[in-house]
Design a protein around this motif. Structure first.
Motif, PDB file in Angstrom:
ATOM      1  N   GLU A  46       0.810  -1.215   0.000  1.00  0.00           N
ATOM      2  CA  GLU A  46       0.000   0.000   0.000  1.00  0.00           C
ATOM      3  C   GLU A  46       0.847   1.271   0.000  1.00  0.00           C
ATOM      4  N   VAL A  47       0.368   2.272  -0.726  1.00  0.00           N
ATOM      5  CA  VAL A  47       0.969   3.608  -0.617  1.00  0.00           C
ATOM      6  C   VAL A  47       0.645   4.159   0.765  1.00  0.00           C
ATOM      7  N   PHE A  48       1.399   5.182   1.191  1.00  0.00           N
ATOM      8  CA  PHE A  48       1.176   5.683   2.546  1.00  0.00           C
ATOM      9  C   PHE A  48       1.115   7.202   2.629  1.00  0.00           C
ATOM     10  N   SER A  49       1.229   7.899   1.505  1.00  0.00           N
ATOM     11  CA  SER A  49       1.067   9.351   1.516  1.00  0.00           C
ATOM     12  C   SER A  49      -0.416   9.704   1.604  1.00  0.00           C
ATOM     13  N   ASP A  50      -0.701  10.927   2.011  1.00  0.00           N
ATOM     14  CA  ASP A  50      -2.076  11.425   2.014  1.00  0.00           C
ATOM     15  C   ASP A  50      -2.320  12.392   0.866  1.00  0.00           C
ATOM     16  N   GLU A  51      -1.282  12.634   0.066  1.00  0.00           N
ATOM     17  CA  GLU A  51      -1.377  13.540  -1.081  1.00  0.00           C
ATOM     18  C   GLU A  51      -1.322  12.726  -2.368  1.00  0.00           C
ATOM     19  N   PHE A  52      -2.259  12.987  -3.259  1.00  0.00           N
ATOM     20  CA  PHE A  52      -2.388  12.154  -4.452  1.00  0.00           C
ATOM     21  C   PHE A  52      -1.148  12.186  -5.341  1.00  0.00           C
ATOM     22  N   ALA A  53      -0.503  13.335  -5.455  1.00  0.00           N
ATOM     23  CA  ALA A  53       0.693  13.421  -6.289  1.00  0.00           C
ATOM     24  C   ALA A  53       1.793  12.512  -5.749  1.00  0.00           C
ATOM     25  N   GLU A  54       1.965  12.517  -4.438  1.00  0.00           N
ATOM     26  CA  GLU A  54       2.982  11.652  -3.827  1.00  0.00           C
ATOM     27  C   GLU A  54       2.550  10.190  -3.873  1.00  0.00           C
ATOM     28  N   MET A  55       1.249   9.933  -3.704  1.00  0.00           N
ATOM     29  CA  MET A  55       0.739   8.559  -3.847  1.00  0.00           C
ATOM     30  C   MET A  55       1.107   7.993  -5.218  1.00  0.00           C
ATOM     31  N   GLU A  56       0.981   8.830  -6.249  1.00  0.00           N
ATOM     32  CA  GLU A  56       1.264   8.369  -7.605  1.00  0.00           C
ATOM     33  C   GLU A  56       2.731   7.975  -7.752  1.00  0.00           C
ATOM     34  N   LYS A  57       3.623   8.774  -7.190  1.00  0.00           N
ATOM     35  CA  LYS A  57       5.044   8.439  -7.248  1.00  0.00           C
ATOM     36  C   LYS A  57       5.324   7.130  -6.506  1.00  0.00           C
ATOM     37  N   GLN A  58       4.743   7.000  -5.325  1.00  0.00           N
ATOM     38  CA  GLN A  58       4.927   5.770  -4.561  1.00  0.00           C
ATOM     39  C   GLN A  58       4.366   4.570  -5.320  1.00  0.00           C
ATOM     40  N   ALA A  59       3.199   4.758  -5.926  1.00  0.00           N
ATOM     41  CA  ALA A  59       2.559   3.662  -6.656  1.00  0.00           C
ATOM     42  C   ALA A  59       3.424   3.183  -7.818  1.00  0.00           C
ATOM     43  N   MET A  60       4.021   4.103  -8.537  1.00  0.00           N
ATOM     44  CA  MET A  60       4.851   3.724  -9.681  1.00  0.00           C
ATOM     45  C   MET A  60       6.081   2.940  -9.228  1.00  0.00           C
ATOM     46  N   GLU A  61       6.661   3.354  -8.106  1.00  0.00           N
ATOM     47  CA  GLU A  61       7.815   2.587  -7.615  1.00  0.00           C
ATOM     48  C   GLU A  61       7.382   1.204  -7.149  1.00  0.00           C
TER      49      GLU A  61
ATOM     50  N   ALA B  58      -2.159   3.510 -17.025  1.00  0.00           N
ATOM     51  CA  ALA B  58      -0.713   3.305 -17.200  1.00  0.00           C
ATOM     52  C   ALA B  58      -0.329   1.839 -17.041  1.00  0.00           C
ATOM     53  N   GLY B  59      -1.313   0.985 -16.773  1.00  0.00           N
ATOM     54  CA  GLY B  59      -1.051  -0.446 -16.660  1.00  0.00           C
ATOM     55  C   GLY B  59      -0.672  -0.910 -15.272  1.00  0.00           C
ATOM     56  N   VAL B  60      -0.845  -0.058 -14.254  1.00  0.00           N
ATOM     57  CA  VAL B  60      -0.521  -0.445 -12.887  1.00  0.00           C
ATOM     58  C   VAL B  60      -1.659  -1.299 -12.324  1.00  0.00           C
ATOM     59  N   GLN B  61      -1.317  -2.466 -11.820  1.00  0.00           N
ATOM     60  CA  GLN B  61      -2.309  -3.328 -11.186  1.00  0.00           C
ATOM     61  C   GLN B  61      -2.639  -2.760  -9.813  1.00  0.00           C
ATOM     62  N   LEU B  62      -3.905  -2.479  -9.593  1.00  0.00           N
ATOM     63  CA  LEU B  62      -4.329  -1.774  -8.379  1.00  0.00           C
ATOM     64  C   LEU B  62      -5.189  -2.649  -7.485  1.00  0.00           C
ATOM     65  N   ASN B  63      -5.111  -2.364  -6.199  1.00  0.00           N
ATOM     66  CA  ASN B  63      -6.011  -2.930  -5.203  1.00  0.00           C
ATOM     67  C   ASN B  63      -6.591  -1.729  -4.465  1.00  0.00           C
ATOM     68  N   ILE B  64      -7.811  -1.348  -4.818  1.00  0.00           N
ATOM     69  CA  ILE B  64      -8.428  -0.176  -4.192  1.00  0.00           C
ATOM     70  C   ILE B  64      -9.029  -0.632  -2.864  1.00  0.00           C
TER      71      ILE B  64
ATOM     72  N   TRP C  74       8.316  -3.226  -8.567  1.00  0.00           N
ATOM     73  CA  TRP C  74       8.974  -4.277  -7.797  1.00  0.00           C
ATOM     74  C   TRP C  74       8.700  -5.674  -8.333  1.00  0.00           C
ATOM     75  N   GLY C  75       7.654  -5.852  -9.143  1.00  0.00           N
ATOM     76  CA  GLY C  75       7.388  -7.177  -9.682  1.00  0.00           C
ATOM     77  C   GLY C  75       6.095  -7.237 -10.460  1.00  0.00           C
ATOM     78  N   SER C  76       6.017  -8.182 -11.389  1.00  0.00           N
ATOM     79  CA  SER C  76       4.814  -8.319 -12.217  1.00  0.00           C
ATOM     80  C   SER C  76       3.631  -8.864 -11.429  1.00  0.00           C
ATOM     81  N   ASN C  77       3.886  -9.433 -10.264  1.00  0.00           N
ATOM     82  CA  ASN C  77       2.807  -9.956  -9.417  1.00  0.00           C
ATOM     83  C   ASN C  77       2.374  -8.968  -8.341  1.00  0.00           C
ATOM     84  N   VAL C  78       2.914  -7.745  -8.395  1.00  0.00           N
ATOM     85  CA  VAL C  78       2.622  -6.736  -7.367  1.00  0.00           C
ATOM     86  C   VAL C  78       1.373  -5.938  -7.738  1.00  0.00           C
ATOM     87  N   TYR C  79       0.496  -5.793  -6.766  1.00  0.00           N
ATOM     88  CA  TYR C  79      -0.654  -4.890  -6.859  1.00  0.00           C
ATOM     89  C   TYR C  79      -0.406  -3.730  -5.900  1.00  0.00           C
ATOM     90  N   VAL C  80      -0.753  -2.542  -6.328  1.00  0.00           N
ATOM     91  CA  VAL C  80      -0.558  -1.360  -5.492  1.00  0.00           C
ATOM     92  C   VAL C  80      -1.881  -1.010  -4.819  1.00  0.00           C
TER      93      VAL C  80
END
Length: 244
Positions: free
Chosen positions: A67-82, A114-120, A86-92
């Motif tokens: 999970e991302v841990f920022s409370d700001e969406f711009a920073e969440m996006e940076k964290q999510a991309m990193e 952008a093709g990021v696998q998400l877990n909302i 980490w792996g093709s089996n990773v969900y953010v």
């Protein structure tokens, strides 16, 4: 009653204890893993990247959510991309809102496209489910985590809500519904019965899987033995009063 291996719902282990994750990684019933900042803090995790690398080295190709841990969406996006790198089996994991109740829809839309696998995560209503589904991409795999256990904590029955959510997710075949935060083993059967794709279970709850389908008379006897054994271990006694 079905055994755990006969159920359609996939069981994901929820936790941050590396020893426990390692043990569960050898269990064929465990189809994936999830964690979150609260579980990580309780486990004493301080190095986020280092922890994630260890987890990925343990679990192989099974899906895992960080999970991302920022409370700001711009920073969440940076964290999510990193995290996604980490792996093709990773969900953010992205929370459905930030702490100011601002919906994360635009962030979800950008990341999914952008093709990021998400877990909302942290959804509790089907209004939230509908809003999230409107942002996920039909081309990218994703999960929608409804915290059914927290719904139950408010005195509401989560089963009808989850059954409706299953129907809502049919609009996006790339999205899976997670029954999150279950409170008892019975929720595993609830999730399976309504057609939920995934249920997350803590190590404490997973330890109860052998109880599934046990004869109630046997459970009754085990309970009696537990009370008796604990009373003996505590050396409880009620001395008989001598007659006058």
């Amino acid at each position: 009653m079905k055994t755990a291996s006969e159920l359609r719902v996939k069981i994901f282990a929820d936790g941050a204890d590396l020893k426990g994750i390692s043990n569960l990684s050898r269990n064929p019933l465990i189809k994936g893993f999830t964690t979150n900042p609260t579980l990580m803090r309780k486990a004493g995790i301080q190095d986020y990247r280092g922890f994630a690398r260890e987890v990925l080295g343990i679990i192989g190709e099974r899906p895992v959510s960080f999970e991302v841990f920022s409370d700001e969406f711009a920073e969440m996006e940076k964290q999510a991309m990193e995290i996604a790198s980490w792996g093709s089996n990773v969900y953010v994991k992205i929370p459905v809102t930030n702490t100011r109740r601002e919906f994360a829809g635009e962030l979800i839309r950008r990341l999914a496209r952008a093709g990021v696998q998400l877990n909302i995560t942290a959804l509790l209503t089907n209004e939230q489910v509908r809003a999230v589904l409107g942002c996920l991409s039909p081309e990218t795999r994703g999960c929608v985590s409804v915290f059914a256990g927290r719904v139950a904590d408010t005195g509401r029955d989560p089963v009808p809500l989850m059954a409706e959510a299953v129907q809502l997710l049919k609009a996006n075949p790339k999205a899976e519904l997670i029954w999150a935060s279950p409170r008892e083993l019975l929720n595993l059967l609830h999730a399976d019965a309504v057609g939920c794709h995934v249920i997350t279970m803590t190590q404490q709850l997973l330890a109860k899987l052998p109880w599934l389908g046990r004869e109630l008379e046997d459970v009754s006897l085990d309970t009696v033995r537990m009370f008796h054994d604990d009373a003996r271990a505590a050396n409880y006694s009620l001395p008989t009063l001598a007659p006058k």
